[in-house]
Structure formats: structure tokens, C-alpha cells
Scaffold this motif. Structure first.
Motif, PDB file in Angstrom:
ATOM      1  N   SER B   3      -6.055  -8.219 -14.332  1.00  0.00           N
ATOM      2  CA  SER B   3      -5.702  -7.233 -15.347  1.00  0.00           C
ATOM      3  C   SER B   3      -5.207  -7.943 -16.601  1.00  0.00           C
ATOM      4  O   SER B   3      -4.065  -8.411 -16.667  1.00  0.00           O
ATOM      5  N   SER B   5      -4.747  -6.566 -19.565  1.00  0.00           N
ATOM      6  CA  SER B   5      -3.767  -5.748 -20.292  1.00  0.00           C
ATOM      7  C   SER B   5      -2.376  -5.903 -19.696  1.00  0.00           C
ATOM      8  O   SER B   5      -1.373  -5.893 -20.412  1.00  0.00           O
ATOM      9  N   LYS B   6      -2.309  -6.079 -18.372  1.00  0.00           N
ATOM     10  CA  LYS B   6      -0.993  -6.287 -17.760  1.00  0.00           C
ATOM     11  C   LYS B   6      -0.450  -7.684 -18.097  1.00  0.00           C
ATOM     12  O   LYS B   6       0.703  -7.831 -18.485  1.00  0.00           O
ATOM     13  N   GLY B  10       1.671  -6.536 -20.791  1.00  0.00           N
ATOM     14  CA  GLY B  10       2.725  -5.956 -19.963  1.00  0.00           C
ATOM     15  C   GLY B  10       2.455  -4.538 -19.514  1.00  0.00           C
ATOM     16  O   GLY B  10       3.352  -3.845 -19.039  1.00  0.00           O
ATOM     17  N   GLN B  11       1.181  -4.091 -19.611  1.00  0.00           N
ATOM     18  CA  GLN B  11       0.867  -2.720 -19.230  1.00  0.00           C
ATOM     19  C   GLN B  11       0.724  -2.602 -17.715  1.00  0.00           C
ATOM     20  O   GLN B  11      -0.038  -3.331 -17.093  1.00  0.00           O
ATOM     21  N   GLY B  12       1.456  -1.674 -17.104  1.00  0.00           N
ATOM     22  CA  GLY B  12       1.340  -1.435 -15.680  1.00  0.00           C
ATOM     23  C   GLY B  12       0.159  -0.537 -15.384  1.00  0.00           C
ATOM     24  O   GLY B  12      -0.338   0.158 -16.251  1.00  0.00           O
ATOM     25  N   ASP B  16      -1.850  -2.225  -9.560  1.00  0.00           N
ATOM     26  CA  ASP B  16      -1.037  -3.435  -9.566  1.00  0.00           C
ATOM     27  C   ASP B  16      -0.435  -3.739  -8.196  1.00  0.00           C
ATOM     28  O   ASP B  16      -0.185  -4.890  -7.863  1.00  0.00           O
ATOM     29  N   ALA B  25       5.620  -2.100 -11.567  1.00  0.00           N
ATOM     30  CA  ALA B  25       5.231  -2.638 -12.873  1.00  0.00           C
ATOM     31  C   ALA B  25       6.386  -3.287 -13.631  1.00  0.00           C
ATOM     32  O   ALA B  25       6.398  -3.343 -14.834  1.00  0.00           O
ATOM     33  N   ILE B  27       7.744  -6.384 -14.861  1.00  0.00           N
ATOM     34  CA  ILE B  27       7.046  -7.659 -15.052  1.00  0.00           C
ATOM     35  C   ILE B  27       7.847  -8.867 -14.569  1.00  0.00           C
ATOM     36  O   ILE B  27       7.298  -9.920 -14.299  1.00  0.00           O
ATOM     37  N   GLU B 253      -6.600  -0.260 -20.734  1.00  0.00           N
ATOM     38  CA  GLU B 253      -6.474  -1.175 -19.596  1.00  0.00           C
ATOM     39  C   GLU B 253      -7.762  -1.985 -19.527  1.00  0.00           C
ATOM     40  O   GLU B 253      -8.859  -1.418 -19.495  1.00  0.00           O
ATOM     41  N   TYR B 285       2.321 -14.730 -11.674  1.00  0.00           N
ATOM     42  CA  TYR B 285       1.659 -13.492 -11.245  1.00  0.00           C
ATOM     43  C   TYR B 285       0.319 -13.789 -10.581  1.00  0.00           C
ATOM     44  O   TYR B 285      -0.027 -13.217  -9.548  1.00  0.00           O
TER      45      TYR B 285
END
Lengths: 100, 402
Positions: B3, B5-6, B10-12, B16, B25, B27, B253, B285
Motif C-alpha cells: 500500500s 498510500s499507507k 499514512g492512509q489506513g 491493513d 491504522a 502508524i 488508495e 512495516y
């Protein structure tokens, strides 16, 4: 098992599939470990050796469309039996995840 | 599945919990526990109303012998539920040509499995979208591989692009979460950004980009795969585009699938464009994510019940669900292929063996290595990392990416 049982019907159309059996020692029984699809016997053998060969393990290959299967996992019976009673419904709340 | 965007913004997202064991989510929270059961892709049928150049399933316009019946499909779903499979991806062929699709989605969700769909979108009427939503479908991923002209040529049918967009609109109109699936090749890399812009205007906010894997007809067009430099450009453009959208407050996303060299590249990108601390957080991550999931976190069952390492490994199976329940096949580590793949770090050769990013890549696609060189544990031919990025030193090898 009657002739309409899906486990007895041919599974193959198109490219030839070969079932692969393996054993590590001659005293052991051969075990089914999977299959490879290949247009020719020599290529199927090479692929089986690459994927399923483990050192000096014995490998046997046989055309999948020559097999007659008896017994096994009767999915149709499971599906018919469970239809209407929803197996595993309690697990729904636990599996709150998604992925494409 | 990575991902972007995550990691960069930092987008959940809902997935995830599977990708990073981080369902809340947050981080800064990283848990070490990994997904225990695989997401299962089920090729419900080999039939398809289109004939795409890159189809990994080798789908055809005619019916195929040996498809699981409705009763058998329910038996399979029972077996998957008993094994605690979290997600079942209904795929094909084109799953909407199966008349019992809605019934089977309903059955899976009742059994506690999250049901998602991979489709070409062209057969999704508003009525069908509503029925799928009511059956409990969580997500529809619609394949579009370029703007109209390129997509239709690639998919073998005039009007396929417009029909797919109508299908997307029908899903969105009934509130069914819908995203794009886009396989990047030499033919369509130039359209990537325009397709995102166009579909974002339609209402899509989830975009999955797949690298070409060399299974099915995908193997026949391996020479249409991007070269190293073109891959770097496409992936970097996706990173930049994601950040640009987010900077404008438009929280799309974006995900990358199928080449875990991308894991290394996003860390390198973050170090250059953000800061070292952010890059290290992304690296942590990705370690939890675990790199290429073949034979572990993703599995495939084809239309006649053969079990594959992923959906792209259609030419090789581990057994058949008509012989043994799926869980028995998947747990059988006496199978030499499964055993080797689950300890692949011990077998990787060439540049993968010493790469500093092995912990987030794990050699990426073993299928591409097999298809390109005949070796199961050779380097993935799609690895575009430079020797410096791999930690091999500037003098290790000439050329941008070996």
C-alpha cells in the motif's frame, strides 16, 4: 460412486497435465505431490524435477487424464448437506479483514 | 500487495490488518504476528466474455470441462471456512458468467468469509451490482488496462472500456466499494496516470497496479514487460502521483502488486524524498508484511479444483480439492515444493542471495525466475534495483540494474 460423480469426470482439457509422485527412499511409498502442465513429456519431467525434486528423490509422472479416481473429498455431498444451515457462521465476526 | 498510500501518506485501509497486522491504522504500532491463513483466489470458471492478451488463467470464450458445480462450490467454501480462510476472491475467467455467483457470494459471507470480486466489469448491470452488494460482497476490483483504444485492443473487444466504466458506475451507484486493477506493461504504461484521473472523476478511490507475472498468456507476452528503467519510472510516477493527490486533500488508495523490488524502492524513495526516519518506519512495516506471499499468504483454487501457489501458477498444482480438503493440501509441508518455498531464503541464488532488502522482498516472483531461466530460486528478471540499492556496492556490477 456413480459415473456422474464429478470426482470421476476428466479434469483436463487443453494442455496436458501430468500428476507427480515422489519418495525419498525406495522403502517408502510413492506420494502424490502435485502436477505440472507441459506440452511434451521431456519438458514435464524437467519441470517436475525442478519443482518437486528433492536431492535424489524418486519421481514418477503419469498423464492426469489417464487417472480414474475413486473416493476423495466429496465436495458436492458437503455442499448439499450444508445448504441452508450455513457452516461456520460464527466465524464471521472474527474475520473483519479485506484484501483484493 | 504494497500500500503506497499507507506507506508514503499514512492512509489506513481495511486490508491493513492483513498486510501489516495493523488494523487500527496507527502508524507507530507494529505487531510481529503475521496473517495465519491465506487469502484464497478462486477461479470460479475459465469462461470469459473477453480474450485478454495477458490473462494468467488462459481464459476462453467456451465452457471448460470439470468446473466445480454449485453444490461442490459450497462444499469448497465450507472447507475454506473450516480452515479459517479470511478472504475469498471470486475470480475467473469472468466470474459474472457463472449464474450462481450471487448465491455463492451469499454462501461465503454467511460462512464467515469476506467475499471480494475480480472482474472485467463489462457484465455488471445496476441490478447485478445491487444483488452482489445484498449478498454481502465487500469489494469489486475491475480490470482496465489503458485508455479506451489501448484497453479494447488489449482485451480483444471494441467497447470493453466503456462497458467496464459503466460497470464501475453501477457498482458505485449502489454503494459497493469498487477499485481499479491495472496490469502495467510496455503497451499501457503511458496511460496509467490518465486512467487514474478519469476513474477518480467517476468516483473510484482505490487503484491497484499489477506487475506482469509470467503465467498463462502472461508468459506469452513476457517480452512486453517493462525494462528496468521503464519500471522505475512507472513506479516512481505512482509514488509521486499518490503524494500529489493527497497533498490536494484527495485521499486515493494506491497499491502495487506482484514485484517486491517495489518494497525496496519505496524505502529508497522515502529516504530521498522524505527523511531517514520515515524510510526506516516504512522498512519496519514492510518487514512485517513479509515480502512475496507465494505459497504462504495467498493461495489459488482453479475452476476444476486444482490448488496453486498463487493465481499465476496455473501450470503447476499442489493437489486437488476433490481429493483432499484445501487445508490438508496447504498444511502438508512434506510437499517438497511448499517446503522449499516457505524457507526460500535458504535457497535464493545470484543477486537475491546477498541483497540487503531480502527481508522485504524474499526474491519476489519465483514464477518469473522459473519462466525466464528454468531455475526456481534464481533472480527475478523483473528486479530493477541497482547494485548500490541492493547493498552490493558501486563496483559490484555494471549497468543500471544488472
Amino acid at each position: 460412486m456413480d459415473d456422474d460423480d464429478p470426482r470421476r469426470r476428466p479434469r483436463i482439457d487443453g494442455s496436458r497435465q501430468w500428476e507427480v509422485f515422489s519418495r525419498d527412499a525406495s522403502a517408502e511409498p510413492m506420494r502424490h505431490v502435485g502436477s505440472v502442465s507441459a506440452p511434451a513429456e521431456d519438458l514435464a519431467t524437467e519441470q517436475a524435477r525442478t519443482l518437486f525434486g528433492d536431492g535424489d528423490a524418486d519421481l514418477w509422472l503419469a498423464p492426469a487424464d489417464e487417472f480414474l479416481r475413486l473416493g476423495g473429498n466429496d465436495l458436492a455431498a458437503k455442499g448439499d448437506a450444508a445448504d441452508g444451515e450455513t457452516a461456520g457462521a460464527a466465524r464471521g465476526a472474527e474475520n473483519g479483514v479485506s484484501v483484493e | 500487495m504494497i500500500s503506497i498510500s499507507k506507506l508514503l501518506c499514512g492512509q489506513g485501509a481495511e486490508g491493513d490488518g492483513l498486510r501489516y497486522d495493523d488494523p487500527d491504522a496507527d502508524i507507530d504500532q507494529i505487531r510481529e504476528e503475521k496473517q495465519k491463513r491465506p487469502v484464497v483466489v478462486w477461479n470460479t470458471t475459465r469462461r470469459c466474455n473477453l480474450y485478454c492478451e495477458h490473462c494468467y488463467a488462459g481464459a476462453d470464450l467456451d465452457p471448460a470441462q470439470g468446473e466445480l458445480s454449485t453444490a461442490e462450490a459450497k462444499g469448497l467454501i465450507d472447507d475454506l471456512a473450516a480452515y479459517d480462510v479470511p478472504v475469498l476472491l471470486f475470480s475467473g475467467g469472468e466470474p459474472l458468467v457463472r449464474e450462481d455467483l450471487v448465491e455463492l457470494v451469499d454462501y461465503a459471507t454467511d460462512a464467515g468469509i469476506r467475499a471480494v470480486l475480480s472482474t472485467n466489469g463489462t457484465l455488471i448491470t445496476e441490478e447485478k451490482a445491487r444483488a452482489l452488494r445484498d449478498a454481502g460482497l465487500s469489494y469489486a476490483g475491475v480490470s482496465v488496462d489503458g485508455l479506451e483504444e489501448r484497453n479494447d485492443r488489449f482485451r480483444g473487444k471494441d467497447g470493453a472500456f466503456d462497458a467496464a466504466v459503466r460497470g464501475i458506475e453501477n457498482c458505485l451507484s449502489v454503494g459497493l466499494k469498487t477499485g481499479l486493477r491495472y496490469t502495467i506493461t510496455e503497451h499501457n504504461a503511458a496511460d496509467m496516470e490518465d486512467v487514474v484521473d478519469l476513474l477518480y472523476d467517476v468516483g473510484v478511490d482505490r487503484f491497484c497496479f499489477y506487475h506482469l507475472d509470467y503465467g498463462g498468456r502472461g508468459g506469452d507476452i513476457a517480452d512486453a514487460d517493462l525494462d528496468d528503467e521503464a519500471q522505475r519510472r512507472a513506479v516512481r510516477r505512482l509514488f509521486d502521483m499518490t503524494r500529489e493527490y493527497h497533498a490536494e486533500g484527495e485521499e486515493i488508495e494506491t497499491l502495487l502488486v506482484g514485484n517486491y523490488a517495489d518494497s525496496a524502492y519505496v524505502v529508497e524513495y522515502a529516504r530521498d524524498e522524505l527523511d531517514a526516519e520515515h524510510a526506516e518506519r516504512i522498512h519496519r512495516y514492510l518487514r512485517v508484511n513479509g515480502g512475496d506471499p507465494t505459497g504462504e499468504r495467498v493461495a489459488d483454487v482453479d475452476y476444476r479444483g486444482d490448488v496453486h501457489l498463487t493465481q499465476f501458477w496455473q501450470g503447476y498444482s499442489l493437489g486437488n480439492v476433490r481429493d483432499r480438503p484445501f487445508g490438508d493440501i496447504w498444511d502438508d509441508e512434506s510437499n517438497p515444493l511448499l517446503a522449499k518455498l516457505r524457507e526460500r531464503e535458504e535457497h535464493l541464488t545470484g543477486k537475491c542471495a546477498s541483497c540487503q532488502y531480502q527481508d522485504v522482498c524474499r526474491g519476489s516472483s519465483r514464477l518469473r525466475s522459473l519462466a525466464a531461466t528454468g531455475e526456481l530460486f534464481g533472480p527475478d528478471p523483473q528486479c530493477y534495483l541497482t547494485p548500490e540499492e541492493r547493498g552490493a556496492g558501486a563496483d559490484a556490477s555494471p549497468g543500471a540494474a544488472d
